[in-house]
Scaffold this active site. Structure first.
Site, PDB file in Angstrom:
ATOM      1  CG  ASP A  51     -10.383  62.580  32.905  1.00 18.67           C
ATOM      2  OD1 ASP A  51     -10.757  62.458  31.731  1.00 18.67           O
ATOM      3  OD2 ASP A  51      -9.400  63.259  33.240  1.00 18.67           O
ATOM      4  CE  LYS A  73     -12.662  57.533  30.043  1.00 20.50           C
ATOM      5  NZ  LYS A  73     -12.432  58.588  29.124  1.00 20.50           N
ATOM      6  CG  MET A 186      -2.330  56.130  27.590  1.00 21.18           C
ATOM      7  SD  MET A 186      -3.967  55.913  26.862  1.00 21.18           S
ATOM      8  CE  MET A 186      -3.711  56.553  25.224  1.00 21.18           C
TER       9      MET A 186
HETATM   10  N1  SAH Z   1      -5.751  63.844  26.424  1.00 24.93           N
HETATM   11  C1  SAH Z   1      -4.483  63.692  27.088  1.00 24.93           C
HETATM   12  C2  SAH Z   1      -3.949  62.292  26.982  1.00 24.93           C
HETATM   13  C3  SAH Z   1      -4.789  61.265  27.702  1.00 24.93           C
HETATM   14  S1  SAH Z   1      -4.092  59.659  27.588  1.00 24.93           S
HETATM   15  C4  SAH Z   1      -3.495  64.690  26.530  1.00 24.93           C
HETATM   16  O1  SAH Z   1      -3.778  65.339  25.505  1.00 24.93           O
HETATM   17  O2  SAH Z   1      -2.428  64.832  27.114  1.00 24.93           O
HETATM   18  C5  SAH Z   1      -3.180  59.573  29.105  1.00 24.93           C
HETATM   19  C6  SAH Z   1      -1.694  59.542  28.818  1.00 24.93           C
HETATM   20  O3  SAH Z   1      -1.219  60.857  28.579  1.00 24.93           O
HETATM   21  C7  SAH Z   1      -0.866  59.041  29.990  1.00 24.93           C
HETATM   22  O4  SAH Z   1      -0.824  57.637  30.043  1.00 24.93           O
HETATM   23  C8  SAH Z   1       0.484  59.624  29.640  1.00 24.93           C
HETATM   24  O5  SAH Z   1       1.127  58.875  28.621  1.00 24.93           O
HETATM   25  C9  SAH Z   1       0.096  60.963  29.053  1.00 24.93           C
HETATM   26  N2  SAH Z   1       0.146  62.028  30.059  1.00 24.93           N
HETATM   27  C10 SAH Z   1      -0.872  62.787  30.490  1.00 24.93           C
HETATM   28  N3  SAH Z   1      -0.453  63.699  31.382  1.00 24.93           N
HETATM   29  C11 SAH Z   1       0.878  63.511  31.515  1.00 24.93           C
HETATM   30  C12 SAH Z   1       1.892  64.136  32.279  1.00 24.93           C
HETATM   31  N4  SAH Z   1       1.625  65.155  33.114  1.00 24.93           N
HETATM   32  N5  SAH Z   1       3.163  63.670  32.153  1.00 24.93           N
HETATM   33  C13 SAH Z   1       3.455  62.652  31.333  1.00 24.93           C
HETATM   34  N6  SAH Z   1       2.538  62.024  30.579  1.00 24.93           N
HETATM   35  C14 SAH Z   1       1.275  62.444  30.668  1.00 24.93           C
END
Ligand code: SAH
Length: 278
Positions: A51, A73, A186
């Site tokens: 994704d 996604k 998010m």
């Molecule tokens: N499974 C992922 C989360 C997916 S939900 C995990 O464990 O990180 C997606 C959210 O994750 C985004 O909206 C943001 O809030 C956060 N996120 C993912 N990557 C990020 C990054 N590099 N920097 C800041 N927030 C991040």
């Protein structure tokens, strides 16, 4: 129970037993935060379903002959419906393929990994899970914010700020407890109301809070403010997704501990170069 009544017969017909799905966490962005197991599986898989939170340097580790399937996604731009992704995984495994389902961060933290595995389990598809560094851990580390600290926070909650339409209200009283850090995933679009609700629920308007955009990546931007000022500062700076919000006294430590977004970051000595044994 599910909408794939015909799928088990299809799988049986093509002999699903040799296929397998590896649900793999790709980490928060910096490719060096990938696990060795994830890198090895990417080099060996016959199909990779990924994704939008997975970056090009991680995708470069995929075996050149493997099928790469982008399923998107993004909040406003779902490239493939969740049901179709589930069906795709069942189908690929049913073809006898070794499949990596690659997700940003950790697949079990706001990643719908559990939902996808439930469907695989229901269809008798074998699977394994490879954890990844979740955004809260990665982004906070690279922003110089320890999520816990003996002087400031004895617990840390991972919460989603993406509230379902009309669905489950947050437990604001639990979120507003003292000596606790909140890592809000998010939450960008809801940030103004989240900050207001936290203050209404008992946190000080002066409580430190930070927003981290593109954590662990070269373009990382961090805004450290307070609950009363964060939303306006984030809007003024034009922060965009992916963005993680951290609320708690620990945010103060960034003044001392910020290291990654310091201007003269040294280049890394090592590059990803794994011997996969493939
Ligand atoms: N499974 C992922 C989360 C997916 S939900 C995990 O464990 O990180 C997606 C959210 O994750 C985004 O909206 C943001 O809030 C956060 N996120 C993912 N990557 C990020 C990054 N590099 N920097 C800041 N927030 C991040």
């Amino acid at each position: 129970m599910n909408s794939f009544a015909d799928v088990p017969a299809m799988i049986a017909a093509c002999g699903a037993s040799s296929g397998k799905v590896y649900l793999v966490g790709a980490g928060p962005g910096d490719p060096e935060l990938l696990t060795l197991r994830a890198a090895r599986l990417l080099a060996q898989a016959q199909a990779v379903v990924y994704d939008n939170l997975v970056g090009p340097e991680v995708l470069a580790l995929i075996h050149p002959a493997a099928q790469r399937i982008y399923v998107g996604k993004e909040r406003s731009r779902h490239t493939m419906a969740q049901e179709d992704i589930n069906a795709l995984l069942v189908r690929l495994a049913g073809e006898g393929l070794s499949v990596v389902r690659l997700k940003g961060g950790d697949p079990f933290i706001f990643g719908r990994g559990g939902e996808e595995l439930q469907v695989l389990a229901a269809h008798g598809v074998p699977f394994e899970v490879v954890p990844g560094i979740t955004a809260a851990c990665g982004a906070a580390s690279y922003a110089g914010i320890p999520l816990t600290h003996r002087d400031y926070a004895q617990s840390c909650l991972f919460v989603t700020g993406h509230l379902k339409e009309g669905g489950g209200e947050m437990d604001w009283a639990a979120l507003a407890r003292p000596h606790q850090t909140l890592a809000i995933y998010m939450g960008l679009s809801m940030l103004p109301s989240i900050c207001v609700r936290l203050v209404e629920s008992g946190l000080s308007p002066c409580m430190p809070a930070a927003a981290i955009e593109q954590g662990t990546l070269p373009g990382q931007r961090v805004i450290a403010a307070t609950l009363s000022t964060l939303a306006a500062e984030v809007a003024a700076a034009g922060l965009r997704s992916p963005c993680l919000t951290v609320v708690g006294e620990v945010v103060r430590l960034r003044d001392q501990l910020a290291w990654f977004d310091a201007p003269a970051m040294q280049p890394r000595e090592s590059n990803l170069a794994f011997t996969t044994g493939a």
